[in-house]
Design a protein around this motif. Structure first.
Motif, PDB file in Angstrom:
ATOM      1  N   ALA A 111     -14.108  10.497   3.823  1.00  0.00           N
ATOM      2  CA  ALA A 111     -12.933   9.789   4.246  1.00  0.00           C
ATOM      3  C   ALA A 111     -12.816   8.309   4.143  1.00  0.00           C
ATOM      4  CB  ALA A 111     -12.443  11.041   5.278  1.00  0.00           C
ATOM      5  N   PRO A 112     -11.523   8.394   4.011  1.00  0.00           N
ATOM      6  CA  PRO A 112     -10.008   8.424   3.395  1.00  0.00           C
ATOM      7  C   PRO A 112     -10.702   8.564   2.138  1.00  0.00           C
ATOM      8  CG  PRO A 112     -10.008   6.315   3.793  1.00  0.00           C
ATOM      9  CD  PRO A 112     -11.226   6.537   4.346  1.00  0.00           C
ATOM     10  N   LEU A 113      -9.791   9.663   1.682  1.00  0.00           N
ATOM     11  CA  LEU A 113     -10.363   9.931  -0.053  1.00  0.00           C
ATOM     12  C   LEU A 113      -8.600  10.324  -0.857  1.00  0.00           C
ATOM     13  CD1 LEU A 113     -13.489  12.828   0.145  1.00  0.00           C
ATOM     14  CD2 LEU A 113     -13.486  10.247  -0.773  1.00  0.00           C
ATOM     15  N   GLY A 114      -8.495   9.698  -1.725  1.00  0.00           N
ATOM     16  CA  GLY A 114      -6.951   9.769  -2.470  1.00  0.00           C
ATOM     17  C   GLY A 114      -6.146   8.063  -2.366  1.00  0.00           C
ATOM     18  N   ASP A 169      -6.186   9.929  -8.652  1.00  0.00           N
ATOM     19  CA  ASP A 169      -4.938   9.447  -8.823  1.00  0.00           C
ATOM     20  C   ASP A 169      -3.587   9.442  -7.968  1.00  0.00           C
ATOM     21  OD1 ASP A 169      -6.248   7.799 -11.791  1.00  0.00           O
ATOM     22  OD2 ASP A 169      -6.759  10.432 -12.150  1.00  0.00           O
ATOM     23  N   GLY A 170      -4.002  11.247  -7.621  1.00  0.00           N
ATOM     24  CA  GLY A 170      -3.471  11.570  -5.954  1.00  0.00           C
ATOM     25  C   GLY A 170      -3.846  11.288  -5.103  1.00  0.00           C
ATOM     26  N   PRO A 171      -3.987  11.742  -4.141  1.00  0.00           N
ATOM     27  CA  PRO A 171      -2.933  13.112  -3.969  1.00  0.00           C
ATOM     28  C   PRO A 171      -1.249  12.885  -3.872  1.00  0.00           C
ATOM     29  CG  PRO A 171      -3.356  13.608  -1.889  1.00  0.00           C
ATOM     30  CD  PRO A 171      -4.187  12.410  -2.699  1.00  0.00           C
ATOM     31  N   VAL A 172      -1.126  11.398  -3.982  1.00  0.00           N
ATOM     32  CA  VAL A 172      -0.082  11.293  -3.509  1.00  0.00           C
ATOM     33  C   VAL A 172       0.016  10.633  -5.071  1.00  0.00           C
ATOM     34  CG1 VAL A 172       2.110   9.520  -3.156  1.00  0.00           C
ATOM     35  CG2 VAL A 172       0.379  10.637  -1.346  1.00  0.00           C
ATOM     36  N   MET A 173       1.805  10.878  -5.790  1.00  0.00           N
ATOM     37  CA  MET A 173       2.256  11.075  -7.348  1.00  0.00           C
ATOM     38  C   MET A 173       3.679  10.943  -7.140  1.00  0.00           C
ATOM     39  SD  MET A 173      -0.151  13.266  -9.862  1.00  0.00           S
ATOM     40  CE  MET A 173      -2.082  12.778 -10.045  1.00  0.00           C
ATOM     41  N   ASP A 174       4.397   9.685  -8.175  1.00  0.00           N
ATOM     42  CA  ASP A 174       5.397  10.177  -8.870  1.00  0.00           C
ATOM     43  C   ASP A 174       5.755  11.997  -9.448  1.00  0.00           C
ATOM     44  OD1 ASP A 174       8.134   9.520  -9.880  1.00  0.00           O
ATOM     45  OD2 ASP A 174       7.469   7.194  -9.637  1.00  0.00           O
ATOM     46  N   GLY A 175       6.772  11.892  -8.610  1.00  0.00           N
ATOM     47  CA  GLY A 175       7.155  13.701  -9.400  1.00  0.00           C
ATOM     48  C   GLY A 175       7.697  13.411 -10.310  1.00  0.00           C
ATOM     49  N   SER A 176       8.115  12.360 -10.268  1.00  0.00           N
ATOM     50  CA  SER A 176       9.283  12.109 -12.023  1.00  0.00           C
ATOM     51  C   SER A 176       7.731  11.901 -13.761  1.00  0.00           C
ATOM     52  CB  SER A 176      10.299  10.806 -12.271  1.00  0.00           C
ATOM     53  OG  SER A 176       9.520   9.911 -11.863  1.00  0.00           O
ATOM     54  N   HIS A 177       6.349  12.065 -12.619  1.00  0.00           N
ATOM     55  CA  HIS A 177       5.586  11.718 -13.767  1.00  0.00           C
ATOM     56  C   HIS A 177       5.199  12.616 -13.947  1.00  0.00           C
ATOM     57  CE1 HIS A 177       5.346   6.834 -12.821  1.00  0.00           C
ATOM     58  NE2 HIS A 177       6.445   7.178 -13.549  1.00  0.00           N
ATOM     59  N   VAL A 178       4.870  13.379 -13.150  1.00  0.00           N
ATOM     60  CA  VAL A 178       3.822  15.087 -13.886  1.00  0.00           C
ATOM     61  C   VAL A 178       4.685  15.605 -14.708  1.00  0.00           C
ATOM     62  CG1 VAL A 178       3.041  16.922 -12.222  1.00  0.00           C
ATOM     63  CG2 VAL A 178       2.905  14.649 -10.731  1.00  0.00           C
ATOM     64  N   GLN A 179       3.694  16.142 -15.476  1.00  0.00           N
ATOM     65  CA  GLN A 179       4.789  17.316 -16.725  1.00  0.00           C
ATOM     66  C   GLN A 179       4.609  18.783 -15.594  1.00  0.00           C
ATOM     67  OE1 GLN A 179       5.267  16.275 -19.868  1.00  0.00           O
ATOM     68  NE2 GLN A 179       3.926  15.380 -20.736  1.00  0.00           N
ATOM     69  N   TRP A 180       5.630  18.610 -15.353  1.00  0.00           N
ATOM     70  CA  TRP A 180       5.550  19.678 -14.446  1.00  0.00           C
ATOM     71  C   TRP A 180       4.674  21.019 -15.753  1.00  0.00           C
ATOM     72  CZ3 TRP A 180       3.676  19.401  -9.446  1.00  0.00           C
ATOM     73  CH2 TRP A 180       4.008  18.267  -8.948  1.00  0.00           C
TER      74      TRP A 180
END
Ligand SMILES: Cc1cc2nc3c(=O)[nH]c(=O)nc-3n(C[C@H](O)[C@H](O)[C@H](O)COP(=O)(O)OP(=O)(O)OC[C@H]3O[C@@H](n4cnc5c(N)ncnc54)[C@H](O)[C@@H]3O)c2cc1C
Ligand code: FES
Length: 282
Positions: free
Chosen positions: A103-106, A260-271
């Motif tokens: 740790a810490p990772l991500g 590249d995460g775990p924190v990401m901008d939700g609007s960038h993810v192709q859900w």
């Protein structure tokens, strides 16, 4: 694309305490100086199974909070659901036993420089990284509201703890056994508008993260979500954890959620592509 978190180190950490809280275990481990490099949103990868039956893959857990002010030195708090063989093993480890951790990772949540209105939304054990985040945001003068949701009341982690950490806490359960009956997304838009929310920080099941992203799509609200995609190596080697993310030119990249995460901008993810291979990559 990122590389492994530069602050990550492997070390042996002693379990300071291990308490059952509802459906979870609150595990406090002594990590010493490591607390200085842990940020809200980072996770820890723990070797499970012990010396005689060690499992090959480490297990990932969000760092709930860290503290370096206690008489015990630097401590890290984890909230663990006894789910499969590794997490069940971790939950029965007694005080004083040693863990092999990395740790810490991500990546971590982006912390605003100005006081803003933040809404923290947690699903199940997804509330884990939000408690440490709430402390940091409040120290920056932010107004912090929290929504916690789960299928049943026992899966809401420490409601009293939630209340202490934030300005307001609202709980939703699907069976109505605690708080309001329904999902955290129930009155999200109303809450955003009534409380002039600038940023949503979320962590929980993928369906919840997707629903929040879709609800805020036509608003000015930024949505930072911590994705908990299944991980094998946790350090960017195996590609188990890839998520489809939209680039500025409209193309899709498969990003590794462990680095590249775990924190990401939700609007960038192709859900709608999560779990599928985009055509351009076939
Ligand atoms: C960033 C992150 C944060 C998390 N935070 C928490 C937390 O705070 N609290 C909590 O309780 N849980 C958390 N989890 C979930 C937790 O990691 C899993 O529940 C845990 O791996 C369960 O391990 P197990 O041995 O109990 O379960 P099992 O289901 O027996 O084993 C899971 C194992 O399978 C591996 N695996 C899964 N999918 C694949 C695949 N497609 N290919 C290869 N291997 C795979 C995993 O790496 C893991 O080693 C988090 C997960 C992530 C990714
Ligand atoms: S878990 Fe191996 S690359 Fe992310």
């Amino acid at each position: 694309m990122n590389t492994i978190n530069k602050s990550a180190v492997q070390q042996i950490a002693t379990i300071h305490s291990n308490k059952r809280v509802g459906a979870y275990h609150q595990i406090l481990i002594n990590v010493g100086e490591m607390v200085k490099s842990c940020r809200p949103g980072n996770f820890v990868a723990i070797s499970v199974g012990g010396d005689s039956s060690r499992m090959i893959l480490r297990r990932a857990f969000a760092i709930s909070r860290v503290s370096d002010s206690s008489q015990y030195g630097g401590t890290m708090e984890l909230i663990v659901a006894p789910h499969g063989s590794g997490s069940k093993w971790l939950c029965v480890q007694p005080e004083g036993s040693e863990l092999d951790i990395v740790a810490p990772l991500g990546t971590s949540f982006g912390i605003p420089t100005e006081p803003i209105n933040a809404l923290l939304v947690g699903g199940g054990y997804g509330s884990a990284p939000l408690f440490g985040l709430a402390d940091v945001l409040k120290n920056r003068g932010c107004k912090v509201d929290m929504l916690l949701g789960a299928s049943i009341g026992t899966k809401i982690y420490a409601p009293m703890e939630g209340k202490r950490s934030v300005n307001s806490l609202k709980i939703y359960t699907e069976d109505g056994s605690m708080g309001e009956k329904g999902r955290v997304t129930e009155s999200l838009l109303e809450i955003i508008s009534n409380r002039s929310i600038d940023v949503i920080y979320s962590c929980g099941p993928m369906g919840m993260l997707r629903a929040i992203t879709e609800l805020v799509a036509n608003t000015e609200v930024i949505h930072q979500c911590a994705v908990e995609e299944s991980m094998a190596c946790g350090i960017g080697i195996c590609m188990t954890c890839v998520l489809p993310v939209r680039n500025e030119d409209g193309s899709t990249s498969m990003l590794r959620s462990c680095i590249d995460g775990p924190v990401m901008d939700g609007s960038h993810v192709q859900w709608d592509l999560v779990g599928r291979i985009p055509e351009a990559h076939q």
